[in-house]
Design a protein around this motif. Structure first.
Motif, PDB file in Angstrom:
ATOM      1  N   ASN A 126      -9.727  63.936  21.322  1.00  0.00           N
ATOM      2  CA  ASN A 126      -9.251  64.162  22.687  1.00  0.00           C
ATOM      3  C   ASN A 126      -7.836  64.730  22.598  1.00  0.00           C
ATOM      4  OD1 ASN A 126      -8.266  64.043  25.285  1.00  0.00           O
ATOM      5  ND2 ASN A 126      -8.716  61.875  25.606  1.00  0.00           N
ATOM      6  N   PRO A 139     -13.011  65.309  30.418  1.00  0.00           N
ATOM      7  CA  PRO A 139     -13.046  64.310  29.351  1.00  0.00           C
ATOM      8  C   PRO A 139     -11.670  63.843  28.894  1.00  0.00           C
ATOM      9  CG  PRO A 139     -13.377  66.468  28.423  1.00  0.00           C
ATOM     10  CD  PRO A 139     -13.293  66.665  29.919  1.00  0.00           C
ATOM     11  N   SER A 144     -10.239  57.894  29.338  1.00  0.00           N
ATOM     12  CA  SER A 144     -11.485  58.493  28.864  1.00  0.00           C
ATOM     13  C   SER A 144     -11.908  57.889  27.527  1.00  0.00           C
ATOM     14  CB  SER A 144     -11.311  60.004  28.692  1.00  0.00           C
ATOM     15  OG  SER A 144     -12.434  60.578  28.043  1.00  0.00           O
TER      16      SER A 144
END
Length: 248
Positions: A126, A139, A144
């Motif tokens: 991420n 996302p 998340s």
């Protein structure tokens, strides 16, 4: 009711996508999440070399109708399915470090028993940067659980992890990808130098009118040269973008 797909329009999209692949030296594969009309897979197979799956049934479709093993990313792998997932996949991406730790011994054993068909494993990250406007589809929103943030990984990729995978675009253009890659490099650049491949996920709507494919080619080339790794893209919507109609 039925969907009617124009083969000539599908081929036009695939020709553009395959030209981006050839010019950039990257690998572009079909994302079944975005296009799973398997009756058209014989046409897709003429242009693209691979596909990505997010479920065991999608993996089976890829094996049976595209004639290849899958690039697999399933957010939650089921223990009773994982053996079949391994048998049918060439690449497997894991969503978290704990998930990798849960299944890595099975992967190591499988690769030891199948030296000619080793699975290449990756970790979804991420980058904490996304230009997706709707939080439901973003996302990278706070909290998340899709992908690993930089603070969760040390200075070295975990043993057995060869690839890094991010998926933060949604029908975006190449300028968005450029900014995303800058954020990725700032947070994960040291790990990219250790990796063998980078999967840029989907959301690259390169068949939309006005999309800057020249910039996309330059970005792929730049990442390949800077980090000395293999680059993979998984466009979904771009494959069948405006290739047919729904008749009701």
């Amino acid at each position: 009711p039925c969907f009617i797909l124009e083969e000539s329009l599908l081929r036009k999209n695939l020709e553009l996508i395959s030209s981006v692949r050839d010019l950039s030296g990257g690998q572009i594969i079909l994302a079944l999440k975005g296009f799973s009309m398997f009756s058209a897979f014989p046409v897709v197979r003429e242009y693209l070399n691979g596909a990505t799956a997010s479920s065991l049934n999608e993996i089976r479709l890829i094996n049976d109708y595209l004639g290849c093993k899958a690039h697999t990313y399933i957010p939650a792998y089921l223990p009773h399915e994982f053996r079949e997932v391994m048998e049918r996949s060439s690449h497997i991406t894991f969503n978290s470090l704990s998930q990798w730790e849960r299944f890595r011994d099975e992967v190591f054993l499988y690769n030891e028993q199948h030296p000619a068909e080793k699975i290449s494993c990756g970790l979804r990250v991420n980058p904490q940067y996304s230009e997706v406007e709707v939080d439901r589809y973003n996302p990278c929103v706070p909290g998340s659980r899709l992908g690993v943030t930089r603070d969760q990984i040390g200075d070295v990729l975990p043993e057995g992890i060869e690839g890094i995978h991010f998926h933060t675009l949604c029908e975006n253009d190449s300028s968005t990808l450029k900014r995303t890659l800058e954020a990725l490099g700032n947070r994960f650049g040291d790990l990219l130098y250790q990796a063998k491949w980078l999967n840029m996920g989907g959301g690259h709507l390169m068949t939309r009118e006005g999309y800057d494919t020249a910039l996309l080619v330059d970005l792929i080339k730049g990442v390949k040269e800077k980090y000395n790794l293999h680059v993979i893209l998984e466009p979904g919507s771009a494959i069948a973008w405006r290739t047919g109609v729904l008749v009701t």
